[in-house]
Motif scaffolding. Structure first.
Motif, short mmCIF file in Angstrom:
data_model
loop_
_atom_site.label_atom_id
_atom_site.label_comp_id
_atom_site.label_asym_id
_atom_site.label_seq_id
_atom_site.Cartn_x
_atom_site.Cartn_y
_atom_site.Cartn_z
N ASP A 121 1.92 3.85 -9.35
CA ASP A 121 0.93 4.35 -10.19
C ASP A 121 1.56 5.50 -10.97
O ASP A 121 1.43 5.97 -12.03
CB ASP A 121 -0.06 4.73 -9.33
N TRP A 144 1.00 -1.19 -0.02
CA TRP A 144 0.03 -0.14 -0.10
C TRP A 144 0.93 1.35 -0.13
O TRP A 144 0.56 2.36 -0.64
CB TRP A 144 -1.07 -0.21 1.05
N ARG A 191 3.32 -1.93 -15.75
CA ARG A 191 2.89 -2.22 -14.42
C ARG A 191 4.23 -2.95 -13.80
O ARG A 191 4.66 -2.62 -12.72
CB ARG A 191 1.84 -2.85 -14.19
N ASP A 209 2.41 1.66 -3.61
CA ASP A 209 1.60 1.69 -4.78
C ASP A 209 1.64 3.13 -5.62
O ASP A 209 1.58 3.16 -6.66
CB ASP A 209 0.05 1.20 -4.36
N GLU A 265 3.76 4.45 -13.70
CA GLU A 265 2.71 4.18 -14.66
C GLU A 265 2.22 5.15 -15.77
O GLU A 265 2.08 5.08 -17.00
CB GLU A 265 1.48 3.00 -14.28
N ASP A 318 -0.15 -6.53 -7.87
CA ASP A 318 -1.55 -6.66 -7.91
C ASP A 318 -2.47 -5.66 -7.04
O ASP A 318 -3.65 -6.22 -6.89
CB ASP A 318 -1.89 -8.25 -7.74
N TRP A 319 -1.99 -4.57 -6.55
CA TRP A 319 -2.55 -3.92 -5.48
C TRP A 319 -3.92 -3.36 -6.18
O TRP A 319 -4.88 -3.43 -5.70
CB TRP A 319 -1.82 -2.88 -5.30
N ASP A 320 -3.91 -2.66 -7.32
CA ASP A 320 -4.82 -2.22 -7.97
C ASP A 320 -6.29 -3.21 -8.10
O ASP A 320 -7.54 -2.95 -8.13
CB ASP A 320 -4.61 -1.30 -9.48
N LYS A 321 -5.59 -4.32 -8.57
CA LYS A 321 -6.70 -5.49 -8.98
C LYS A 321 -7.11 -5.96 -7.53
O LYS A 321 -8.60 -6.20 -7.73
CB LYS A 321 -6.02 -6.75 -9.54
N VAL A 375 -7.86 -4.15 -5.24
CA VAL A 375 -8.74 -3.13 -4.68
C VAL A 375 -10.18 -3.13 -5.51
O VAL A 375 -11.16 -3.14 -4.81
CB VAL A 375 -8.21 -1.60 -4.70
N GLU A 376 -9.94 -3.35 -6.94
CA GLU A 376 -11.07 -3.45 -7.62
C GLU A 376 -11.93 -4.81 -7.43
O GLU A 376 -13.29 -4.75 -7.17
CB GLU A 376 -10.66 -3.62 -9.18
#
Length: 387
Positions: free
Chosen positions: A53, A46, A62, A49, A56, A180-183, A185-186
């Motif tokens: 980002d 966290w 990524r 991340d 990116e 895979d943090w964004d995944k 969270v989604e």
């Protein structure tokens, strides 16, 4: 749907969420040793991340961004260990060699000074003969405690191996959390009930801001204060300045606590080192005064800014309660849980001030009109005209 059935449905949903929360807490308590590296890796993921980002957005993939951020984190940690560990080791050796001097200072100077001003007899409690008699009187109890302790150590070989495995797993888990943090969270957002997605999203963003302000901001402030205190105390000539400065910096996540502990340790070390010369004591005090001024006027405004952090009392209570309930895992989870609880309490207060329970039966618009006009308690204009 009639009113009684709607109320029953709402009550049933609340009981369902309460049961889910109780089961989740029970599972966390059972799996605390296993979950520790996962929670620590998730916190590191966290923290890293936002950097991933940012890379990116500058055109990196990524995976490339994760590799760069992960490598930077490992290099910074390795550099800190390479530089600090030998220095701290030397400071600890210096402290061990100075223990007889500290003992003599306490027995011959500090304790007699306290006795003269309080009337207490403290030196008699430090008499070797009295200490030996006390040990003989409590030998059986001490032996039982020692046997229990060493028996626990003999049975804790598996626990030591588990900790070694956790240390090995930590960088691996951190890399995957970063990637895979964004995944994650989604997927978590996809599980939120659709009729509450707006409120949950808002509370999640506020919790992230609170926790980010505390962890990211205060962590940098802690490092800066530790460096300032350690460098300043070493410059003024305090032999244990590096060790005391690092301790004061690490505890400074609670405002004034790190400074208070640092001053006490620094003053004692200065008195022992100088033999009672108050010049070194004044220089040590000056270092902490300068550090506090830099924190209040430079570090905190520029690094933390006006973002809402956690109250020091909430931080202390959260860490102690988490450690008591779930051990080391609870201490890791304490600050995230406290941040969410802080946001939830503000939300509950907001809902309460908008509810009829707070406003009463008077129309809210009429009350707001009086407040805006600065005429609280005055007679409405239409009543003055008799209309």
């Amino acid at each position: 749907m009639d009113l009684p059935s709607a109320s029953a449905s709402t009550l049933a949903r609340r009981w369902q969420w309460l049961i889910i929360a109780v089961i989740a807490g029970w599972l966390i308590w059972l799996l605390a040793p296993v979950l520790t590296p996962f929670v620590l890796a998730a916190l590191l993921g966290w923290l890293g991340d936002p950097w991933v980002d940012r890379l990116e957005r500058r055109g990196r993939s990524r995976t490339t961004a994760v590799v760069l951020v992960f490598t930077l984190m490992v290099l910074l940690l390795s550099l800190a260990l390479i530089i600090l560990v030998p220095m701290i080791e030397r400071q600890i050796m210096e402290l061990v060699e100075s223990l007889p001097t500290y003992r003599d200072w306490f027995v011959q100077t500090a304790i007699p000074w306290v006795e003269q001003r309080t009337g207490l007899e403290l030196v008699s409690w430090l008499d070797p003969q009295r200490i030996m008699e006390w040990i003989r009187g409590h030998w059986q109890q001490a032996g039982g405690v020692a046997a229990t302790f060493f028996g626990h150590l003999s049975r804790s070989g598996f626990a030591v191996m588990a900790w070694v495995a956790n240390i090995v797993l930590l960088p691996i888990l951190t890399f995957y959390f970063l990637r895979d943090w964004d995944k994650l969270v989604e997927r978590i957002a996809a599980l939120v009930p659709r009729d509450h997605i707006g409120t949950v999203g808002r509370l999640a963003r506020e919790s992230n801001d609170v926790l980010g302000a505390f962890l990211r901001g205060q962590f940098l402030v802690m490092l800066a204060l530790g460096a300032i205190y350690a460098a300043g105390l070493s410059i003024v000539g305090l032999k244990l300045g590096l060790l005391i400065g690092i301790i004061a910096g690490l505890i400074s996540f609670v405002p004034y606590l790190g400074t208070a502990i640092g001053i006490v340790l620094g003053v004692v070390a200065a008195l022992v080192q100088s033999g009672g010369d108050w010049t070194l004591v004044a220089l040590v005090m000056a270092v902490f005064v300068v550090g506090q001024m830099l924190e209040g006027y430079v570090l905190t405004p520029r690094i933390v800014g006006d973002r809402i952090g956690l109250h020091p009392v909430a931080v202390i209570f959260a860490i102690m309660a988490g450690g008591q309930l779930f051990g080391f895992l609870g201490m890791l989870l304490a600050l995230p849980v406290a941040a969410v609880a802080n946001v939830m309490l503000r939300y509950a207060h907001e809902q309460y001030t908008r509810s009829p329970l707070y406003a009463g039966d008077r129309p809210a618009i009429l009350l707001d009109s009086y407040i805006d006009n600065g005429a609280i308690g005055e007679t409405p204009p239409q009543d003055r005209d008799g209309k």
